[in-house]
Structure formats: structure tokens, C-alpha cells
Design a protein around this motif. Structure first.
Motif: not given
Length: 710
Positions: A1-27
Motif C-alpha cells: 500500500m502506498k500513502a497519498s495525500l488527501s484533500s480533506d483533513t482525514t488522516v489514515q495510517i498504513y502498514l509499509t513493512e512487517l517482519g516476524y518468524f514464520d515457524k512453518q517456513k522455519g525462517a
């Protein structure tokens, strides 16, 4: 997802990166897009971390944007991150919950909807409720079983108590009957001791009276040697008589039939006479021996002379027995108000603290195993205490282990007037003169003359010492030691007087150092370990003999012993010892070579080899195999010629002589233990063809016939 400027004053938050240990993949997984497909994050318990990067929908002054997060269901309030658009959680709490993240721009406009991520952070299996329940099941089951068993045990105990109660009632009559029988046996025992003591009086009297008559009437015409022997017999008959009197006295006290016979007595003269009787013994041990009194010499008191004499004799003899050479003994006589006080103090080893409470118990000697065994009956102090109580007094002791002991006798001071009997009381004040003192010491330590084979006699009893010296003096040069400690001092310091001794004859029960300790030290000493040792002992128990044999004693004799037997055994041991010395003296270094000696650091190989030879010989006798030189040589992996040469070199015996000695020692053991009832049986087990042959060679070796043991 990419953030963009909004013409109104509504502000949203977006996730840009997520890191965790996947037990099924073992990495580790790092995701930068497709966040709509995340769903619920499964976090492993081994690595429960989470790394997030995010941003707001406005780019105006993004460096001033601020962020906060909260674990819904775990946190009560938001955690503010400041302007850092990044969240790192190193350890997520276990469970299912949502991670909420919100932000605010530089205009202070908060995001309308926070970013939400569903998380399931798993816990280790052993920390989960089902595991606790499963682990608790055995304890619950055990508790139920234990409760059930306790109920059954309670019922069983009730039955057992009832059964035991009935048994106690049934046994009560038996116990009462046994108690009556024990009282009867105790009465019979006391009567037996009384009767046997009375019976002993007659033969003792028939020994003492003729001896006294012979010494008084014909003593001057007898040789000094015979006169000394008769005096020794008379003296020891007196000791035996006093022991019998002590047994009678104990029986009388036990039956509460003892009464006092008080007579007017000059107490100072009476005590001085008793004290002087031990002066020769004190002189023999070079003891500082002194008597002190604060009473007037002519002061008379009512006392039971016989009972007081027994108490003082016991105290003085014990003090002399336990005081080492060069020590001190003090006897004092004082008056304290209405009581007389007699103190006997010595500088001996004292009394162990654990023995103090039992010192006056009958037959008690010591609880400690590290104290040398010194004989005695264990009734002297018990009798003295009971006699003191009979005299309406008391006998007490003060002692510090290693610093001597002090015995105090107190009894009522009943002043009396002199009587005809007390005026006729003539004390024998035995002050030892310097000449007598020198004679006593010279008798104990005769000057060597150097013309005979030397033997060292270790004996603490002066009479026994004199008897053995008299017995052996015609054949050997005798050097006398009063106890094991004195003998060991001479041996350890290699005193010139004993450097060429050929044998040691030692008693077992002695003060300061007993015979076992002396034997152990001798056999561990490099110079003296091969020196033959004969033990004289009155202890006939099998464990005592085995203890001496295990320690390496060459021979032992039980008291009373046969003089002829002692002479034969000494002669044989010295003969073998001198043969070994002669063989060793022939081993000289070859010409032109240097004889270099190194200190022994290991167990002597020759000693180990001789032990192997002995084991082989014992094995043959045990298995009833014919004992020959060929058999033993084969066991030690040598030819017969090599075996004979080595055995002769180390023991001084030929194979036939060695085999003969082994078989004789086996026969001796069987005879002393009385394993068999005939000489022929002993001969067969010992490897001999006939009992008559065994009898002949046994008498030559030990001076005693095998038949004498039956």
C-alpha cells in the motif's frame, strides 16, 4: 500500500513493512506488500518478536508525525512512540489479541481508524493449562490412592492395636515370670561369686602361708635367685587374694550386708604407710612421688582401716599405672570442717570426657577404641565408690583429657582417742634410698655384657618382667623395656644398646603404647621389619590372634605359657633370622663396581613375591594338593632350581624347610582353634602322612606336643 495525500483533513495510517518468524517456513519473513491477505499472525513461542514499519496518508511535514500503539486486551492504555514510524516488540505476550497502531499529523489530526493486526502468540506446551491439568492428574490419582490407603491403614492399625493389646495382656504373665527368673538368676550369680570366692581363699591361703613360712624360716639359707622367685610368687598370690576379697566385697555390698568396723587409727601414719608401699614402683618409672598432710602426726580418727586401705590402694595403683615415666603423683591429706579429704593426683593421660559419666560403673574401662588396652577387671573404682558411700562419704574425680586426673575421697572426720591397738600401730615408712632406687632401676635395665645373643623384652608388669628375664638370662642377653612407647623410642632412635638385637618379645596389654601398635610400627620400619617378634598375650579370643597375624607377628604365646615352649620358639626364630642375615651379608658388590643405593619408593618386589609363594602354599593345603617345590615353582613361573635359589636368598630356607614351616603353621592354627579332635585328623589336613611324624617335628619346632591341645 502506498500513502497519498488527501484533500480533506482525514488522516489514515498504513502498514509499509512487517517482519516476524514464520515457524512453518522455519525462517524470518519480511513483508512489504499484500497486507490485506495477512489475516491472523501466528507467532512462534521460540521467537515471539514482531517488527513493523508504517506511515500516515499525509506527506506534509511527515517528520513531525507521531505514533502510538496498544495491545488490545493486554494493555490498559496507549504506548506513545514519538516520531519514530517503526515498532519493534522483542517478546510478545502469549495469547490472542489485536495490535492497534494510530498516528497524528503536525496539525494534531489523529487517524480516524487505527491500524489493526490480529495476533496469536503461541505459548510453550508445558505452560498451557491443558499441560498443567495433565501433569496434575498423577498427583490427583496418587492423592486419591493415598487417602484410600490411609483409610485402609487406619482400619488395619485398629485391628493391630487390638491384637497387640491382647498380646500384651497375654505376655504380661510371661514377662513377670521371666523377671522373677532373672531375679533368681541374679541371686544365684551373686551366690556363685560369693561361693567361688570363698572356695578360692583356701588354695590361696595354702600358697601364701607355706611360702611365708619358708621365706621367714629358711630365707637366709636360700640362694638369692630362689628367694626372689619365691617372693614373686608370694607377692602375686597376695594380688590374687586381694582380687578375691574385692569380689567378696562387691557381693556383700550388693546384698547390703556390709557393715563398717571402725577403730581408732593414727590416720597420717596409716596413709603414709600405704603411700610408701608404691615408692619402689614410682622409682622404677622415675616419677616425682610425694605425700603431703596438714593433719597432726598423732591425730586419731575412727575409720574402717580395711575399707579405707582398699580405696587408697586402688587410687594409688591406678595413678602409678597411668602416669608415664618422669611424671608426677601427689597424695594429700587435709581436713575440711567436719570432713576428711584424701586427694590423689597424677600427671597421666587423664580420662576422656565420654568416659567420665561411666567411670564408677562396674566392669567399665573405656568407650574409646584409640586408647591402648591395658587389662584390669574394671571393678576397682566401682568398689572404691561404693565403699566411700558405705563410709558415709563420697569419691569424685576431676580430669582433663591429656592433663592427668584428681580423685578426691571425702568422709566424716570422727576424732578418737588413742587406744592400745592404735599405740601399737607401727607404720612401715618405705622411703626409698638412693641406693635402693639405683638397685631397682638396675634390675629393670641390666648392663649388657655383649657375650650372648640380644633380645628385647617389652613388658609392663615388673614381676612378669623379672620372671622372663630370669628364664632367659642364662641363654640370652636381655634388654628390658617397661612398655611399648619406651621400646619404640629405642628402636626409632636406633639406640646403640639394641642395634644388634635378634628378637623382640612383647606383651600386648601395656600403657602408653600397646603391643599391637608397637608391632605395627616395627613391621613398617625399613630397618626392623624383618626382625622376628613374639607376642605374649592373655587374650585368647580368635580375633586377637588373627589381628596379630595380619600385622605380621612371627609367633605368639598365650599366658600362662610353658617356659620350655617359649625357649624352643625363641631359638627357632632367632636361628632362621640369623641364617637370613648371613645370606644377606654374602651379597657384596662385584670388584671394580660401585654400590649405589637409592631410596625405596615402591613396595618391595621381594616381599610381594614371598606373598605369592605363601598364597600358593596355602592354596595347595586348602585344596588338599600335595605341597611340593615343583607345585609352588609352577605357580610363581620359575623352574625348581630358580625357585630354590630365590627362596633361599630371601627367606634363608630351602624349599623343603619352607614347606615344612608352612605345614607346621597350618597344624598349629588347627590345633589352637581345636577344629579337629585327633592328631591324625590335623596331620592329614596339614599335609602329613601320620600323626606320629607330626607330633615329633611339632614338638621340635614349638616345644609342645599336639596332643597337649586336646
Amino acid at each position: 500500500m502506498k500513502a497519498s495525500l488527501s484533500s480533506d483533513t482525514t488522516v489514515q495510517i498504513y502498514l509499509t513493512e512487517l517482519g516476524y518468524f514464520d515457524k512453518q517456513k522455519g525462517a524470518e519473513v519480511v513483508q512489504t506488500n499484500n497486507f490485506e491477505q495477512i489475516g491472523q499472525l501466528e507467532i512462534s513461542p521460540e521467537r515471539p518478536y514482531l517488527h513493523l514499519k508504517f506511515g500516515l496518508s499525509t506527506y506534509l511535514e511527515s517528520q513531525n508525525n507521531r505514533y502510538a500503539y496498544m495491545l488490545e486486551g493486554k494493555d490498559d492504555d496507549w504506548h506513545f512512540l514519538g516520531t519514530q514510524p517503526e515498532l519493534n516488540i522483542s517478546r510478545l505476550p502469549p495469547g490472542k489479541y489485536r495490535l492497534l497502531i494510530k498516528g497524528v499529523d503536525f496539525r494534531n489530526n489523529w487517524t480516524s481508524t487505527p491500524l489493526a493486526i490480529n495476533i496469536h502468540a503461541r505459548e510453550f506446551f508445558y505452560k498451557q493449562p491443558w499441560f498443567y491439568l495433565l501433569a496434575a492428574l498423577p498427583f490427583i490419582a496418587f492423592g486419591l490412592i493415598w487417602a484410600r490407603n490411609k483409610q485402609q491403614e487406619a482400619r488395619r492399625l485398629e485391628k493391630e492395636v487390638a491384637l497387640r493389646t491382647r498380646k500384651i495382656r497375654d505376655d504380661k504373665a510371661v514377662i513377670e515370670q521371666q523377671a522373677a527368673e532373672l531375679r533368681q538368676l541374679d541371686t544365684m550369680k551373686s551366690r556363685f561369686f560369693t561361693n567361688i570366692s570363698h572356695e578360692l581363699r583356701t588354695p590361696i591361703t595354702l600358697i601364701k602361708a607355706p611360702l611365708e613360712h619358708l621365706i621367714q624360716n629358711d630365707g637366709t639359707s636360700l640362694e638369692s635367685r630362689i628367694r626372689r622367685s619365691l617372693s614373686m610368687v608370694l607377692n602375686n598370690a597376695g594380688k590374687l587374694g586381694r582380687l578375691v576379697e574385692e569380689l567378696l566385697e562387691l557381693s556383700s555390698l550388693e546384698a547390703q550386708k556390709a557393715t563398717l568396723k571402725k577403730t581408732s587409727t593414727p590416720l597420717v601414719l596409716f596413709c603414709r604407710q600405704l603411700f610408701s608401699a608404691y615408692e619402689s614402683g614410682a622409682a622404677l618409672k622415675d616419677i616425682d612421688y610425694r605425700f603431703h598432710t596438714e593433719l597432726e602426726e598423732e591425730a586419731h580418727f575412727l575409720i574402717d582401716r580395711k575399707r579405707l586401705e582398699k580405696i587408697i590402694n586402688n587410687l594409688l595403683s591406678n595413678a602409678l599405672k597411668f602416669t608415664p615415666n618422669g611424671g608426677k603423683i601427689r597424695m594429700s591429706l587435709t581436713r575440711e570442717n567436719a570432713q576428711l579429704l584424701i586427694d590423689v593426683q597424677d600427671s597421666g593421660r587423664g580420662i576422656p570426657p565420654e568416659d567420665m559419666a561411666h567411670l564408677f560403673d562396674r566392669y567399665f574401662q573405656t568407650r574409646r577404641d584409640d586408647i591402648a588396652t591395658e587389662g584390669g577387671t574394671g571393678i576397682g573404682l566401682a568398689l572404691s565408690r561404693e565403699l566411700a558411700l558405705l563410709m558415709e562419704g563420697d569419691l569424685t574425680v576431676e580430669s582433663e583429657w591429656g592433663a592427668g586426673a584428681r580423685f578426691s575421697l571425702r568422709f566424716p572426720a570422727i576424732v578418737a582417742m588413742p587406744t592400745e591397738d592404735s599405740r601399737a600401730f607401727v607404720p612401715h615408712i618405705g622411703d626409698t634410698t638412693e641406693g635402693e632406687r639405683a638397685a631397682v632401676i638396675a634390675a629393670a635395665h641390666p648392663t649388657p655384657n655383649g657375650s650372648k645373643t640380644k633380645i628385647l623384652i617389652v613388658e609392663d608388669n615388673p614381676d612378669m618382667q623379672e620372671f622372663i628375664h630370669h628364664l632367659l638370662a642364662g641363654h640370652y642377653e636381655c634388654i628390658l623395656a617397661n612398655h611399648g612407647a619406651e621400646a619404640w623410642t629405642w628402636l626409632e632412635e636406633e639406640d646403640p644398646r639394641i642395634m644388634d638385637i635378634a628378637l623382640i618379645l612383647s606383651d600386648v596389654m601395656m600403657p602408653e603404647m600397646d603391643g599391637y601398635t608397637l608391632l605395627e610400627k616395627i613391621k613398617a620400619h625399613e630397618r626392623w621389619q624383618l626382625l622376628p617378634v613374639i607376642m605374649l598375650t592373655a587374650r585368647s579370643a580368635e580375633e586377637d590372634k588373627l589381628q596379630a597375624l595380619r600385622m605380621g607377628v612371627d609367633d605368639y604365646l598365650l599366658k600362662p605359657f610353658s617356659p620350655a615352649e617359649l625357649l624352643v620358639r625363641i631359638k627357632n626364630l632367632i636361628s632362621n633370622y640369623q641364617v637370613r642375615k648371613e645370606i644377606a651379608s654374602r651379597e657384596v658388590a662385584p670388584v671394580g663396581k660401585i654400590d649405589i643405593e637409592f631410596a625405596a619408593e615402591f613396595a618391595p618386589a621381594n616381599q610381594i613375591w614371598l606373598q605369592e609363594v605363601e598364597s600358593a602354599a596355602k592354596e595347595a593345603l586348602k585344596k588338599e594338593i600335595k605341597l611340593t617345590a615343583a607345585f609352588i615353582a609352577g605357580k610363581v613361573f620359575l623352574s625348581e632350581r630358580q625357585f630354590a635359589r630365590k627362596l633361599k636368598k630371601l627367606s634363608g630356607l630351602t624349599p623343603n624347610e619352607y614347606i615344612q614351616e608352612v605345614k607346621l603353621q597350618k597344624a598349629r592354627q588347627l590345633l589352637e582353634q581345636q577344629v579337629y579332635t585327633t592328631v591324625n585328623e590335623v596331620a592329614r589336613v596339614s599335609g602329613y602322612s601320620s600323626g606320629s611324624y607330626l607330633t615329633r617335628i611339632y614338638q621340635e619346632r614349638f616345644g609342645k606336643k599336639p596332643g597337649d591341645y586336646f
